[in-house]
Design a protein around this motif. Structure first.
Motif, mmCIF file in Angstrom:
data_model
loop_
_atom_site.group_PDB
_atom_site.id
_atom_site.type_symbol
_atom_site.label_atom_id
_atom_site.label_comp_id
_atom_site.label_asym_id
_atom_site.label_seq_id
_atom_site.Cartn_x
_atom_site.Cartn_y
_atom_site.Cartn_z
ATOM 1 N N GLY A 78 53.310 -0.341 0.158
ATOM 2 C CA GLY A 78 53.240 -0.683 -1.260
ATOM 3 C C GLY A 78 54.013 -1.960 -1.527
ATOM 4 N N CYS A 79 53.921 -2.432 -2.772
ATOM 5 C CA CYS A 79 54.636 -3.661 -3.146
ATOM 6 C C CYS A 79 56.097 -3.342 -3.461
ATOM 7 N N ALA A 80 56.953 -4.361 -3.303
ATOM 8 C CA ALA A 80 58.375 -4.199 -3.608
ATOM 9 C C ALA A 80 58.642 -4.110 -5.111
ATOM 10 N N ASP A 81 57.650 -4.418 -5.929
ATOM 11 C CA ASP A 81 57.797 -4.418 -7.385
ATOM 12 C C ASP A 81 58.464 -3.126 -7.870
ATOM 13 N N ALA A 82 59.519 -3.276 -8.681
ATOM 14 C CA ALA A 82 60.318 -2.123 -9.122
ATOM 15 C C ALA A 82 59.543 -1.164 -10.014
ATOM 16 N N ALA A 103 56.791 -7.353 -0.770
ATOM 17 C CA ALA A 103 56.108 -8.066 -1.851
ATOM 18 C C ALA A 103 54.648 -8.312 -1.495
ATOM 19 N N GLY A 104 53.766 -7.995 -2.433
ATOM 20 C CA GLY A 104 52.337 -8.213 -2.233
ATOM 21 C C GLY A 104 51.701 -7.196 -1.302
ATOM 22 N N ASN A 105 52.439 -6.144 -0.943
ATOM 23 C CA ASN A 105 51.980 -5.153 0.054
ATOM 24 C C ASN A 105 51.215 -5.820 1.194
ATOM 25 N N GLY A 132 48.159 -1.406 -3.850
ATOM 26 C CA GLY A 132 48.482 -2.612 -4.598
ATOM 27 C C GLY A 132 48.771 -2.253 -6.051
ATOM 28 N N HIS A 133 49.000 -3.255 -6.869
ATOM 29 C CA HIS A 133 49.197 -2.966 -8.300
ATOM 30 C C HIS A 133 48.811 -4.172 -9.142
ATOM 31 N N THR A 134 48.333 -3.907 -10.360
ATOM 32 C CA THR A 134 47.997 -4.995 -11.277
ATOM 33 C C THR A 134 49.278 -5.750 -11.640
ATOM 34 N N GLY A 135 49.115 -7.003 -12.026
ATOM 35 C CA GLY A 135 50.261 -7.802 -12.429
ATOM 36 C C GLY A 135 51.208 -8.122 -11.282
ATOM 37 N N CYS A 136 50.694 -8.170 -10.050
ATOM 38 C CA CYS A 136 51.564 -8.393 -8.890
ATOM 39 C C CYS A 136 52.036 -9.854 -8.853
ATOM 40 N N GLY A 137 53.348 -10.045 -8.875
ATOM 41 C CA GLY A 137 53.907 -11.398 -8.888
ATOM 42 C C GLY A 137 53.628 -12.168 -7.611
ATOM 43 N N ALA A 138 53.613 -11.460 -6.481
ATOM 44 C CA ALA A 138 53.366 -12.139 -5.204
ATOM 45 C C ALA A 138 51.940 -12.689 -5.168
#
Ligand SMILES: [Zn+2]
Length: 289
Positions: A78-82, A103-105, A132-138
């Protein structure tokens, strides 16, 4: 009030779910995410989420001083996004999911090596997956480098950051092609093109990464160990992909088996044509974009 509770109650005699097939593991995650997504709704079970756990889940071995056995049924990237803590989104607790977050999985040697450990040593494992997830900064950073190459020049000297962006670039390019095929070349001039391109690339990136895992672990794939992917929609809290059959910009819940080979063209074409992506293109432009 909304409560999320991990509960060990000796009188309950809770038995940890133990999926025997990949399909059962996927179902467990889908049901767990559905319960999480209901939180905050007006339904009775939308106010309280009780996750029963065993003493082993909490590190309390039956034998004093003995470490609990590691027994996840899924290993996920998964992504590192909190905002995307995988166990919580899937109503799971400790010792249920082997998690690699970056980040960015993106798949890198260290992440795949971690999964290799899980596949080799953790006998309860039934599912490998990418979320993954929407709004991913990476992915957003990769999109910015793609749309404005001058931004990419700014990261060329930063090799670690550049390696992340490089790993995502193929999915950004694939998403760009799919959007132009579905909406015409002029779509790149849409003021919301960046956001549509980012979410399309996020979905393609998760599917491509899952396909790569299936190839890497091909020798151990079976009914009792498979691969799936999904994208967590931050707005609806649903893991899935945009519903390609709906006229509403809804999210179709549930993990999916990744496409392979030429199936990717139809897969990402359907995403690009979905009402969800169309709604991003039609939205009022946000400031700064
Ligand atoms: Zn992210």
């Amino acid at each position: 009030m909304i409560e999320i509770v991990w509960r060990y109650e000796p009188a309950d005699e809770f038995v940890e779910p133990s999926p025997e097939t990949c399909a059962e593991a996927v179902q467990l995650i889908n049901e767990g995410n559905a319960a999480f997504a209901r939180l905050g709704t007006d339904t009775a079970d939308g106010q309280r989420l009780v996750l029963p756990v065993t003493p082993e889940d909490l590190g309390l071995g039956h034998v004093p001083g003995e470490a609990p056995r590691q027994a996840p049924f899924a290993a996920l990237v998964g992504c590192a996004d909190a905002r995307v803590p995988l166990e919580l989104l899937m109503s799971q607790s400790a010792n249920d999911i082997f998690v690699v977050r970056v980040a960015g999985n993106v798949l890198a040697n260290e992440g795949v090596g971690s999964l290799d450990y899980a596949v080799t040593n953790l006998t309860d494992l039934r599912l490998l997956g990418v979320i993954g997830h929407t709004g991913c900064g990476a992915v957003g950073a990769a999109v910015d480098s793609y749309l404005r190459p001058v931004n990419y020049l700014g990261v060329t000297h930063n090799l670690p950051l550049r390696s992340l962006i490089d790993a995502l670039m193929a999915s950004v390019r694939g998403a760009d092609v799919a959007l132009q095929r579905s909406h015409g070349a002029e779509v790149t001039h849409n003021p919301n093109y960046r956001s549509a391109l980012a979410d399309t690339a996020i979905i393609l990136n998760a599917a491509v990464a899952a396909d790569c895992l299936r190839t890497h672990f091909a020798s151990v794939m079976s009914d009792s160990l498979g691969v799936a992917f999904g994208v967590y929609d931050l707005a609806s809290r649903v893991i899935g992909i945009p519903d390609a059959t709906s006229f509403e910009p809804t999210w179709q819940a549930g993990l999916l088996t990744p496409p392979s080979g030429t199936e990717f063209v139809d897969f990402i074409g359907d995403v690009a044509k979905s009402a969800y992506i169309a709604s991003l293109l039609a939205a009022e432009p946000t400031a700064g974009h």
